[in-house]
Write an enzyme that holds these catalytic residues in place. Structure first.
Site, short mmCIF file in Angstrom:
data_model
loop_
_atom_site.label_atom_id
_atom_site.label_comp_id
_atom_site.label_asym_id
_atom_site.label_seq_id
_atom_site.Cartn_x
_atom_site.Cartn_y
_atom_site.Cartn_z
N PRO A 130 -3.16 0.30 -8.65
CA PRO A 130 -2.74 0.33 -7.29
C PRO A 130 -1.12 -0.14 -7.06
CG PRO A 130 -4.94 -0.50 -7.39
CD PRO A 130 -4.31 -0.43 -8.86
N TYR A 131 -0.81 -1.19 -8.24
CA TYR A 131 0.46 -1.65 -8.37
C TYR A 131 1.50 -0.59 -8.72
CZ TYR A 131 4.46 -4.61 -9.79
OH TYR A 131 5.74 -5.05 -10.08
N VAL A 132 0.99 0.32 -9.73
CA VAL A 132 1.94 1.23 -9.90
C VAL A 132 2.21 2.27 -8.98
CG1 VAL A 132 2.16 3.20 -11.68
CG2 VAL A 132 1.34 1.05 -12.59
N LYS A 135 4.65 0.74 -6.19
CA LYS A 135 6.11 1.05 -6.86
C LYS A 135 6.44 2.46 -7.13
CE LYS A 135 8.29 -2.38 -7.93
NZ LYS A 135 8.80 -3.21 -7.18
#
Lengths: 216, 216
Positions: A130-132, A135
């Site tokens: 989810p973080y990738v 970004k």
């Protein structure tokens, strides 16, 4: 040149504000979330501004007015809750990009993640993807503007003391980099217009930060 | 017309597949996550295809090939973890949009949330705003394509039996709508080309679904 540092109270942000204040001709406006974080930045001679990235576009635009560049180094990071990943890493970033446009600030430096390609989303461990993705979409949003942007993709951040030596290229081998050296690379990017429209990965290396950024 | 229903095993999806199968000239391809969900759709005469929205673009494109329209009615919903909000409601949706483009499928119907504007993100309760943001960015992604899209913004979903009567307009008063009526509105949109390029909110109302969609 006055630089709005979004996420000034983060670890990269703190290094960056200090380096900006130590540089002739540069001044930092430190965007922070809480009033009690302000004194650290006042002591450095920087101008703190208290704004929450979950706040309204108007609040963020107001904080952006009058600066010459925006650096986004806020980050819930991969270890906060994924609700913040959506609201800070993606939506917060987009609001600062839109604020730069609204405030007529052309220069924007985004601190991204090491690899934010579609493939990286697919291949990341499920807790990290989810973080990738956040970004990925924030970078994508920035690329589609006509801002003078630079996107920096640092390797794995450490709290080691900066060495002043990095490797920088469109693609480098995955590796570590001290947060202090990331701050130096941001500063070098702000100082070198040749980085406009570019994006690159950085890890620890053997070139001075200035030269590594100049040679991109 | 063959319609890929993404999220077929969801509550709206199940109604929709049934309605498609009951309609002369329409056939459903039911995209589901688990093999054990397939028999329900086979029994309806629909073609199940097992693909995870967290899967690769290639897998999703392959499932999309050969259909005439895509309906995105998958949804982690506001009550799943926010990691799924990022990976399903935003990234999964984007992958199906890109899959439609890759597979040469022009028609795309997105089931969005009632209000996905910037203001709605800001005003939503904090537990709900990541979901609104995900739908905001997915809708935005779709609008920027040249697909023949329709974006449907349903009110609060209920499991009440469908009435076949709705209100539909660019802006309607917030209200409830049975999932079955949402499925009917999707079907009506697929059947009426006048909905291409439009987006509208729907709630329970007093016009037949066909007329409400025709009069948009």
């Amino acid at each position: 040149m006055k630089v709005l540092v979004v996420g000034a109270n983060g670890q990269v942000g703190k290094h960056l504000v200090k380096k900006i204040q130590d540089t002739e001709g540069l001044q930092a406006k430190a965007m922070i979330r809480k009033e009690e974080q302000a004194s650290y930045f006042k002591d450095l001679g920087a101008e703190p501004v208290v704004v929450d990235l979950e706040g309204t576009p108007d609040e963020i635009t107001k904080a952006t007015e009058g600066v010459d560049a925006v650096v986004f180094t806020a980050g819930s990071g991969p270890n906060t809750g994924p609700d913040k990943t959506m609201l800070i890493d993606l939506d917060g970033a987009v609001k600062t990009i839109e604020a730069a446009k609204s405030a007529g600030v052309k220069r924007y430096v985004m601190i991204s993640s090491f690899d934010t390609t579609r493939e990286a989303i697919q291949e990341a461990p499920s807790s990290f993807s989810p973080y990738v993705a956040a970004k990925h979409y924030a970078d994508d949003w920035l690329r589609r503007t006509d801002l003078d942007y630079t996107i920096i993709h640092p390797g794995m951040l450490t709290n080691d003391e900066g060495t002043g030596q990095i490797e920088a290229a469109e693609k480098v081998e995955r590796g570590e980099i001290p947060r202090e050296d990331v701050a130096s690379a941001i500063l070098a990017s702000l100082q070198q217009e040749s980085t406009i429209g570019k994006e690159f990965q950085i890890v620890g290396g053997s070139k001075s930060v200035h030269d590594a950024v100049k040679d991109l």
